[in-house]
Design an enzyme around this catalytic site. Structure first.
Site, short mmCIF file in Angstrom:
data_model
loop_
_atom_site.label_atom_id
_atom_site.label_comp_id
_atom_site.label_asym_id
_atom_site.label_seq_id
_atom_site.Cartn_x
_atom_site.Cartn_y
_atom_site.Cartn_z
N CYS A 150 0.82 -1.21 0.00
CA CYS A 150 0.00 0.00 0.00
C CYS A 150 0.86 1.26 0.00
CB CYS A 150 -0.96 -0.01 1.18
SG CYS A 150 -0.19 -0.33 2.78
N TYR A 151 1.82 1.35 0.90
CA TYR A 151 2.70 2.52 0.90
C TYR A 151 3.44 2.63 -0.44
CZ TYR A 151 2.37 3.59 5.95
OH TYR A 151 1.96 3.97 7.21
#
Length: 346
Positions: A150-151
């Site tokens: 996600c990051y």
């Protein structure tokens, strides 16, 4: 009809996969895999599935599932798929892995950052990094997709255009990122208790977060040279969302208008990446529950730095939605199919 299996279906990413796939009439979930809830009704674990799914959780037997499924999603901890994957499984089905097992091409880097021995490094080279905005054509013919973190998804999409254009010093990039608590998974941890998270905000993994080498590797491909970043994630008291604010030093004298044109050029045909208007700020609320990534950019002439901003839902574009986007590409379907959800508000 695509027959899909989810290993790790009772985690947050697995539950989001089920939510997205159950709304489609061209996909059948044939296997809700769960290490902890074998024999229990799926709807007893996620009550939002009441009268929607009548299925019972099965075990994590990926070998048995490979005989039945057209695609297997593994929403599992690091090391799970790497310990089980083999040629026989890949000859019978397609695999979309939501862990980090095949994202990093240098096995030594993976083992250093994840503190474990990689059991099947022979598949790392074959695995396609599943960020459609970068690797769309390669994804279409893959057997094994490494679904991005996600990051990394939000960071890469926010920063990559300027690196590809050679406008940023590759060793000047600082990425400050925030995530909702669902990014830490559904497992019981003291740090995620309500009293620990509520009315609080903290940095974690400072100088050593596992997503650092993944972001660096993908940005290096874009820049055509090694990129080293400073990456600091923060936990914030919200359920969902990723907010990235990145900073980089300019290599060339360019205007903000020219910088904005770079983003428009790179993303003009990308449905899921929205380049905001100049006076709009990236906010997690405006992407919640959707597969969209909102990006924007601001030139700080005083410091000769560019501020690059991104916001997205960590469980959708940051995990399950991106996995479905990859599935659509694998099966020759419209990439947006089942993913046109408008962000929820309020």
């Amino acid at each position: 009809m695509i027959k899909a299996g989810i290993i790790g279906s009772t985690g947050y990413a697995g539950g989001e996969l089920a939510r997205l796939l159950l709304q489609r009439d061209d996909v059948e979930i044939i296997w809700y895999g769960s290490k902890s809830y074998v024999g229990q009704k799926y709807a007893s674990i996620y009550q939002n599935m009441f009268q929607i799914s009548e299925d019972t959780c099965l075990d994590d037997n990926i070998e048995a599932l490979a005989d039945k499924a057209d695609v297997i999603f593994t929403a599992t901890p690091q090391g799970f798929l790497a310990s089980l994957l083999n040629d026989d499984i890949l000859s019978r089905t397609k695999v979309i892995d939501l862990s980090a097992d095949y994202r990093i091409k240098d096995v030594a880097v993976y083992e250093e950052w994840y503190k474990m021995v990689h059991k099947t490094p022979q598949y790392i080279k074959e695995a396609v990094y599943g960020l459609p905005e970068l690797n769309r054509e390669a994804i279409k013919t893959a057997r094994l997709i490494a679904n991005p973190g996600c990051y990394p998804t939000c960071s890469i999409l926010s920063v990559n255009p300027l690196l590809k254009e050679g406008l940023l010093e590759p060793d000047s990039i600082i990425i400050d990122a925030k995530s909702g608590t669902s990014g830490a998974g559904r497992g019981a941890k003291v740090d995620n208790l309500f009293c620990e998270v509520n009315e609080n905000m903290k940095a974690y993994g400072v100088g050593g977060h596992r997503h650092t080498p993944e972001i660096e590797e993908q940005l290096s491909y874009g820049a055509g040279m090694p990129v080293t970043i400073s990456f600091t994630p923060h936990l914030v008291p919200m359920n969902r969302g990723i907010l990235v604010t990145a900073y980089g030093t300019l290599k060339k004298d360019v205007s903000e208008a020219q910088i904005r044109e770079v983003y428009k050029k790179y993303y003009e045909n990308e449905f899921f990446v929205r380049v905001l208007e100049e006076d709009m700020t990236t906010q997690t609320k405006w992407v919640e529950g959707s597969n969209f990534v909102d990006v924007n950019v601001k030139l700080d002439k005083r410091t000769n730095r560019v501020v690059m901003m991104g916001a997205m839902d960590n469980l959708v574009k940051g995990a399950a939605g991106q996995a479905v986007q990859n599935m659509n590409l694998l099966f020759g379907l419209p990439e947006q199919k089942g993913l046109k959800m408008i962000p929820m508000f309020p």
